[in-house]
Design a protein around this motif. Structure first.
Motif, PDB file in Angstrom:
ATOM      1  N   LEU B 281      57.310   5.134  65.940  1.00 31.19           N
ATOM      2  CA  LEU B 281      57.629   4.663  64.660  1.00 31.19           C
ATOM      3  C   LEU B 281      56.610   4.293  63.805  1.00 31.19           C
ATOM      4  N   PHE B 282      55.441   3.873  64.388  1.00 37.54           N
ATOM      5  CA  PHE B 282      54.254   3.734  63.759  1.00 37.54           C
ATOM      6  C   PHE B 282      53.599   4.854  62.980  1.00 37.54           C
ATOM      7  N   SER B 283      53.600   5.777  64.157  1.00 39.96           N
ATOM      8  CA  SER B 283      52.897   7.151  63.632  1.00 39.96           C
ATOM      9  C   SER B 283      53.863   7.825  62.535  1.00 39.96           C
ATOM     10  N   ALA B 284      55.149   7.675  62.512  1.00 44.11           N
ATOM     11  CA  ALA B 284      55.945   8.218  61.634  1.00 44.11           C
ATOM     12  C   ALA B 284      55.671   7.534  60.242  1.00 44.11           C
ATOM     13  N   GLY B 285      55.618   6.261  60.236  1.00 45.95           N
ATOM     14  CA  GLY B 285      55.418   5.399  59.127  1.00 45.95           C
ATOM     15  C   GLY B 285      54.088   5.817  58.633  1.00 45.95           C
ATOM     16  N   ALA B 286      52.873   5.897  59.554  1.00 47.25           N
ATOM     17  CA  ALA B 286      51.689   6.109  58.892  1.00 47.25           C
ATOM     18  C   ALA B 286      51.408   7.434  58.249  1.00 47.25           C
ATOM     19  N   PHE B 287      52.161   8.296  58.798  1.00 50.17           N
ATOM     20  CA  PHE B 287      52.189   9.816  58.505  1.00 50.17           C
ATOM     21  C   PHE B 287      52.825   9.938  57.052  1.00 50.17           C
ATOM     22  N   LEU B 288      54.115   9.293  56.716  1.00 45.33           N
ATOM     23  CA  LEU B 288      54.980   9.315  55.814  1.00 45.33           C
ATOM     24  C   LEU B 288      53.894   8.380  54.608  1.00 45.33           C
ATOM     25  N   ALA B 289      53.280   7.455  55.304  1.00 47.44           N
ATOM     26  CA  ALA B 289      52.448   6.645  53.824  1.00 47.44           C
ATOM     27  C   ALA B 289      51.303   7.610  53.489  1.00 47.44           C
ATOM     28  N   TYR B 290      50.873   8.263  54.482  1.00 51.89           N
ATOM     29  CA  TYR B 290      49.381   9.056  54.219  1.00 51.89           C
ATOM     30  C   TYR B 290      50.089  10.161  52.914  1.00 51.89           C
ATOM     31  N   GLN B 291      51.321  10.914  53.353  1.00 51.91           N
ATOM     32  CA  GLN B 291      51.834  11.698  52.533  1.00 51.91           C
ATOM     33  C   GLN B 291      51.946  11.348  50.934  1.00 51.91           C
ATOM     34  N   LEU B 292      52.741  10.069  51.037  1.00 46.48           N
ATOM     35  CA  LEU B 292      53.138   9.615  49.828  1.00 46.48           C
ATOM     36  C   LEU B 292      52.298   8.759  48.901  1.00 46.48           C
ATOM     37  N   PHE B 293      51.195   7.991  49.392  1.00 45.51           N
ATOM     38  CA  PHE B 293      50.435   7.249  48.592  1.00 45.51           C
ATOM     39  C   PHE B 293      48.911   7.783  48.562  1.00 45.51           C
ATOM     40  N   THR B 294      48.312   7.638  47.320  1.00 44.98           N
ATOM     41  CA  THR B 294      47.026   7.841  47.201  1.00 44.98           C
ATOM     42  C   THR B 294      46.242   6.816  47.753  1.00 44.98           C
ATOM     43  N   HIS B 295      46.549   5.634  47.804  1.00 47.44           N
ATOM     44  CA  HIS B 295      45.807   4.375  48.230  1.00 47.44           C
ATOM     45  C   HIS B 295      45.380   4.506  49.517  1.00 47.44           C
ATOM     46  N   VAL B 296      46.669   5.029  50.327  1.00 47.16           N
ATOM     47  CA  VAL B 296      46.241   5.253  51.784  1.00 47.16           C
ATOM     48  C   VAL B 296      45.640   6.559  52.161  1.00 47.16           C
ATOM     49  N   GLN B 297      45.675   7.545  51.424  1.00 46.48           N
ATOM     50  CA  GLN B 297      44.953   8.759  51.694  1.00 46.48           C
ATOM     51  C   GLN B 297      43.224   8.312  51.434  1.00 46.48           C
ATOM     52  N   ILE B 298      43.013   7.644  50.293  1.00 45.77           N
ATOM     53  CA  ILE B 298      41.682   7.151  50.031  1.00 45.77           C
ATOM     54  C   ILE B 298      40.853   6.409  51.113  1.00 45.77           C
ATOM     55  N   ARG B 299      41.850   5.419  51.798  1.00 41.85           N
ATOM     56  CA  ARG B 299      41.595   4.578  52.712  1.00 41.85           C
ATOM     57  C   ARG B 299      40.824   5.631  54.046  1.00 41.85           C
ATOM     58  N   VAL B 300      41.871   6.526  54.107  1.00 41.06           N
ATOM     59  CA  VAL B 300      41.445   7.395  55.425  1.00 41.06           C
ATOM     60  C   VAL B 300      40.284   8.505  54.999  1.00 41.06           C
ATOM     61  N   LYS B 301      40.271   8.851  54.067  1.00 38.96           N
ATOM     62  CA  LYS B 301      39.204   9.600  53.702  1.00 38.96           C
ATOM     63  C   LYS B 301      37.824   8.840  53.730  1.00 38.96           C
ATOM     64  N   VAL B 302      37.985   7.615  53.264  1.00 39.84           N
ATOM     65  CA  VAL B 302      36.839   6.784  53.341  1.00 39.84           C
ATOM     66  C   VAL B 302      36.215   6.527  54.926  1.00 39.84           C
ATOM     67  N   TRP B 303      37.261   6.306  55.462  1.00 36.41           N
ATOM     68  CA  TRP B 303      37.101   5.943  56.784  1.00 36.41           C
ATOM     69  C   TRP B 303      36.491   7.105  57.734  1.00 36.41           C
ATOM     70  N   LEU B 304      36.850   8.554  57.354  1.00 36.01           N
ATOM     71  CA  LEU B 304      36.602   9.344  58.178  1.00 36.01           C
ATOM     72  C   LEU B 304      35.131   9.806  57.635  1.00 36.01           C
ATOM     73  N   ASP B 305      34.635   9.892  56.402  1.00 34.01           N
ATOM     74  CA  ASP B 305      33.209  10.075  55.892  1.00 34.01           C
ATOM     75  C   ASP B 305      32.955   9.223  54.838  1.00 34.01           C
ATOM     76  N   PRO B 306      32.453   7.875  55.201  1.00 29.96           N
ATOM     77  CA  PRO B 306      32.354   6.814  54.296  1.00 29.96           C
ATOM     78  C   PRO B 306      31.140   7.110  53.315  1.00 29.96           C
ATOM     79  N   PHE B 307      30.083   7.708  54.052  1.00 22.31           N
ATOM     80  CA  PHE B 307      28.989   8.181  53.124  1.00 22.31           C
ATOM     81  C   PHE B 307      29.183   9.276  51.945  1.00 22.31           C
ATOM     82  N   ALA B 308      30.058   9.989  52.024  1.00 26.87           N
ATOM     83  CA  ALA B 308      30.565  10.888  51.094  1.00 26.87           C
ATOM     84  C   ALA B 308      30.945  10.092  49.750  1.00 26.87           C
TER      85      ALA B 308
END
Lengths: 158, 473
Positions: B281-308
């Motif tokens: 359920l957590f994975s499903a929720g995380a996936f949904l949140a990533y698809q729907l919300f830009t603030h979640v996408q930003i968090r993940v992008k920053v996490w993957l490559d903060p120096f960019a």
């Protein structure tokens, strides 16, 4: 501002202090795990030096010291035995409060007589079992024998 | 610390209360905090004044009151819970005062007005928290009473959780997260209190329903799956967590709530399948949140490559990593780093970075050890306590601290995406501090019940001979 050597002393001194605190805390944890029973503090000389304080509370090093729940929902619970009797049942004021549909509110009682522990059924619906036999009157609990009450299993440990 | 001699031998009691151990550890904690303050003074201002003694006396006095109340109302409580919390709280206060001083120096040198410090306010909140701690110990003499009000706590928790989502943005939004109530200069995060209320509800609810929830239907891949109709509660918890994420834009609380529920469900039923279902359920929720919300996408992008993103969204995390790197193994020494100029959230979300920069890896791990001690004592109380509700509640409270620390430390060290949660007892923030004091009071209460020797049974209890049974559930 402050001399470099002092800064360095502060820098490492504080870390040492912090870890000393943690060391002290773990000493307490260790005392809690192993020092609770007097068994590790070599009981023989203590009995010889201060026999009055013991008052027959324990029959030497071999009497049971703990009641351990080995089965059922309370598995892992340990109760340090004194001389007081132990009430087992669903009633809130029991020593071991069971949430077991097969237990009565006052199910069984464990009593100490001269260092030996006896189990006695308090008229429960489903009975108390010592090993395989249903307990009728007060029965001596041999070391390591499981006491079964509903789905709960209790054992005496030394 | 006197743990070598067993007080039981001297007094004839079978179980020591260990209150003197607690007192000694509290005094030790005071010494550590005073040392920290003295080092900060020496490094930042160049001199150590008498005020360090006053701070130390005040700190010791406050915790002495807490100790005396525990001595009176929870004699058999665990001796390490209070000292660990005292040291964490004291270090937090010292660091916040240190950041205040640095900000004042900066303002002075650039000719700006000197900003008011946050440390006095944090100190005030600590006192409020201690009062709440004392009140909880005073009024809740038996933690089992809480189980009776399980659904009340559940409702209260949900209301507290929902308030910021309903309030207008001007009152409830700070930095994009809608989880505040800001009234008359005060800002309160009701979610912190909701966490504890919901924990009590989870424990009461799961104790009552766990027999049903642990029924198995069929085995799949070695897991005994629960019946379909029993999935209701976990789905409700999942939806509520997603609700927090959607309406309050708070990743951290959302993760914390769902994690606590799933783990308590696992502890109550002893079925690994609930963990698997929770992760799914957590994975499903995380996936949904990533698809729907830009603030979640930003968090993940920053996490993957903060120096960019180092000049915009990733600024905080990059500064945090640089700070930790500056600290290295042994840190710059208290007062020797520049956490204030690097990070505007140095007092709140990133206080772990401040610790890592000034005390280094050794200091940071030491602070984590303090949390470990706290959590371990919580789980120990849970193992020892004799009733199922207490077991579940203590385990839940201890786990919630552990999960929160993991999410915070994982976030600032870039192990997981950054989520805004406070570091319990250390970060600046009144609601978190006060709520965590209530949490600790509950742990102290349960550990007291767990270690209390079996009461001697004199006259048979009045209900013993009656035939009717009063069933509480």
């Amino acid at each position: 501002m402050t001399a470099e050597i002092v800064v360095q002393a502060f820098r490492f001194g504080f870390l040492i202090l912090l870890w000393l605190f943690i060391y002290a805390a773990f000493r307490v944890v260790k005392a809690d795990l192993f020092g609770a029973g007097p068994a590790r503090v070599s009981p023989v000389p203590r009995r010889a030096s201060a026999p009055v304080k013991d008052k027959g509370r324990r029959k030497g090093p071999r009497g049971p010291r703990q009641l351990v729940v080995t089965g059922g929902s309370l598995t892992g619970t340990r109760i340090t035995l004194g001389t007081a009797p132990i009430l087992v049942g669903r009633a809130d004021d029991s020593t071991v409060v069971l949430t077991d549909d097969f237990a009565s509110s006052r199910h069984a009682r464990l009593t100490n007589r001269d260092g030996d522990w006896y189990v006695e059924d308090l008229g429960s619906t489903n009975g108390t079992y010592l090993d395989r036999a249903r307990v009728s009157g007060p029965t001596l609990i041999p070391p390591g024998a499981p006491i079964r009450i509903g789905k709960t299993v209790l054992e005496l440990r030394s | 610390m006197g743990e070598r001699t067993n007080p039981a031998l001297a007094t004839g009691r079978s179980i020591p209360t260990r209150r003197n151990t607690e007192l000694a550890m509290l005094l030790f904690a005071t010494v550590v905090v005073m040392a920290a303050q003295a080092i900060v003074d020496a490094t930042v201002r160049g001199s150590v004044g008498l005020n360090v003694l006053w701070y130390g006396a005040g700190f010791a006095g406050v915790w002495l009151v807490a100790h005396l109340v525990v001595r009176r109302f929870a004699r058999y409580a665990d001796p390490l819970i209070l000292p660990a919390v005292a040291l964490l709280n004291g270090l937090g206060l010292v660091l916040i005062a240190r950041l205040d001083a640095a900000a004042a120096l900066d303002a002075e040198s650039s000719g700006e007005p000197i900003p008011g410090g946050d440390a006095p306010l944090q100190l005030a909140w600590t006192l409020v928290g201690l009062v709440l701690f004392l009140l909880v110990l005073l009024f809740i003499r038996d933690h089992r009473v809480l189980a009776r009000y399980g659904y009340t706590f559940g409702a209260a928790g949900l209301v507290l959780l929902a308030i910021p989502a309903v309030l207008p943005t001007s009152i409830s939004e700070v930095n994009g997260a809608k989880l505040w109530i800001r009234v008359a200069g005060f800002s309160i995060q009701p979610g912190e209190f909701a966490k504890i209320a919901l924990l009590i509800f989870f424990a009461a609810y799961l104790v009552a329903k766990r027999d049903v929830l642990s029924l198995a239907s069929r085995r799949v891949l070695g897991l005994e799956l629960p019946r379909g109709q029993d999935l209701g509660p976990v789905l409700v918890a999942w939806l509520a967590s997603l609700g927090v994420l959607v309406f309050e834009k708070d990743l951290g609380s959302s993760l914390l709530l769902f994690g606590i529920f799933v783990v308590m469900l696992y502890i109550a039923t002893e079925r690994v399948s609930w963990l698997a279902i929770g992760l799914l359920l957590f994975s499903a929720g995380a996936f949904l949140a990533y698809q729907l919300f830009t603030h979640v996408q930003i968090r993940v992008k920053v996490w993957l490559d903060p120096f960019a993103f180092r000049n915009d969204e990733g600024f905080q995390i990059v500064q945090s990593l640089l700070g930790l790197g500056t600290g290295g193994m042994f840190g710059t020494g208290l007062g020797g780093g520049r956490p204030d100029s690097l990070n505007i959230y140095a007092k709140t979300d990133f206080i772990i970075t401040t610790i890592g920069e000034e005390l280094g890896l050794f200091g940071l791990v030491g602070v984590l050890m303090l949390y470990l001690i706290l959590v371990e004592r919580g789980f120990r109380a849970s193992l020892l306590v004799r009733d199922a509700f207490g077991k579940l509640l203590a385990a839940g409270l201890a786990f919630s601290v552990a999960l929160q620390v993991f999410v915070v430390v994982g976030g600032v060290t870039r192990l997981i995406p950054l989520t805004g949660l406070t570091t319990p007892f250390v970060s600046y923030g009144g609601s978190s501090l006060v709520a965590n004091f209530a949490l600790v009071a509950l742990l102290v209460r349960i550990s007291d019940a767990a270690r209390r020797p079996a009461a001697p049974i004199g006259a048979p209890p009045p209900l013993a001979e009656t035939q009717t049974e009063v069933l509480s559930r």
